[in-house]
Design a protein around this motif. Sequence first.
Motif, short mmCIF file in Angstrom:
data_model
loop_
_atom_site.label_atom_id
_atom_site.label_comp_id
_atom_site.label_asym_id
_atom_site.label_seq_id
_atom_site.Cartn_x
_atom_site.Cartn_y
_atom_site.Cartn_z
N THR A 26 6.71 -6.59 43.64
CA THR A 26 5.88 -5.74 42.80
C THR A 26 6.60 -5.42 41.51
OG1 THR A 26 4.83 -4.75 44.74
CG2 THR A 26 4.64 -3.54 42.67
N MET A 28 6.24 -3.60 37.64
CA MET A 28 5.45 -2.65 36.86
C MET A 28 5.69 -2.91 35.38
SD MET A 28 5.85 1.49 37.00
CE MET A 28 4.56 2.06 38.08
N SER A 70 -3.35 -1.57 39.79
CA SER A 70 -2.63 -2.63 40.50
C SER A 70 -3.45 -3.90 40.53
CB SER A 70 -2.44 -2.20 41.95
OG SER A 70 -1.16 -1.80 42.17
N ILE A 109 5.42 5.77 41.79
CA ILE A 109 6.58 5.12 42.40
C ILE A 109 7.00 5.85 43.67
CG2 ILE A 109 9.06 4.74 42.06
CD1 ILE A 109 8.35 3.84 39.20
N VAL A 133 7.87 -0.52 44.04
CA VAL A 133 8.02 -1.21 42.76
C VAL A 133 9.45 -1.74 42.66
CG1 VAL A 133 7.92 -0.99 40.26
CG2 VAL A 133 6.27 0.25 41.69
N CYS A 136 10.73 -2.62 36.79
CA CYS A 136 9.85 -2.03 35.78
C CYS A 136 10.25 -2.57 34.41
CB CYS A 136 9.98 -0.51 35.81
SG CYS A 136 9.08 0.30 34.48
N VAL A 162 13.67 3.35 39.87
CA VAL A 162 13.20 1.98 39.74
C VAL A 162 14.21 1.16 38.93
CG1 VAL A 162 11.88 2.29 37.59
CG2 VAL A 162 11.07 0.64 39.30
#
Length: 297
Positions: A26, A28, A70, A109, A133, A136, A162
């Motif tokens: 994942t 971001m 998402s 998050i 996540v 990022c 993150v």
Amino acid sequence: LMGYVGFANLPNQVHRKSVRKGFQFTAMVVGESGLGKSTLINTLFNTTLYSPKEPPHPSAERPKTVAIESIGADIEENGVRLHLTVVDTPGFGDFVNNDDSWKPIVEDIESRFDSYLEQENRVNRLKIVDNRVHACLYFIQPTGHSLKQLDIEFMRRLHTRVNLIPVIAKADTMTDEEIASFKQRILSDIEHHEIHIFQAPTYENEDEETIAEAEEIASKIPFAIVGSNNFVATSDGRKVRGRAYPWGIVEVDNEEHCDFVKLRQMLVRTYMEELREYTNDMLYENWRTEKLVSMGV
Ligand code: GDP
Ligand code: MG
């Protein structure tokens, strides 16, 4: 190799672990609108995750907060399956007052951490879905000055939660010299504010080639990015992903022109598993400990 994303190297990154069930990753993207976030994601994964949005209904109210959206895609390469989720954050930095722009993002998050923790606590933990996540990408406007208050605030609030990867958006709008000095100023801002950005790990017993590769990638941070999903013809007759200007073509996949290749190498080809591990072993673990302490456990 045109169109080749490169995550098929994942089994080598994780060694013996099972390849069959595929990988979850994942990413971001955060940054003011128009900085090229959607374009870059499509360029990176060579897939159109973002179908162009329908124009908003005229009577639709303008949103007043950052939205969290998402979008997922299952991509397969050389028999390796990757379930990719991209979390977009439209609205970030777009308001008159952006003081709290980071808040819904931290909440998102942390709610993903919460959901992971809840699954870990279940009796049957075989089917844990990892929606955390793992990276990022933070898009910095190509101003050539230094970081804005908004950038610093966001990174300070997020860096313990993150893996932050700062990128300079639309680097084709700056000269090489401007990029070089902009990078220096960004890095000194980051250092001054004690912001932790993701660093490729180096291990003692690594071979020279691997160390050189890690250093090469690290030396490009913050990556100066050019995104494009359009193919253009160069004067020597090649068809490349790029952006055409009267004075020539900026090629996305040419390392002489921008850092796209190095960013992809970091995110997809070399450190995807490291990003997942750091998220689990450090970021999630620290959050979990804080949470348990705050609950008095
Ligand atoms: P987002 O709002 O951050 O998702 O930005 P988009 O990806 O929708 O891009 C906004 C506009 O900038 C579009 O017209 C893109 O074609 C353009 N764009 C995207 N990436 C770049 C880039 O690297 N350089 C330049 N010059 N324009 C870009
Ligand atoms: Mg977008």
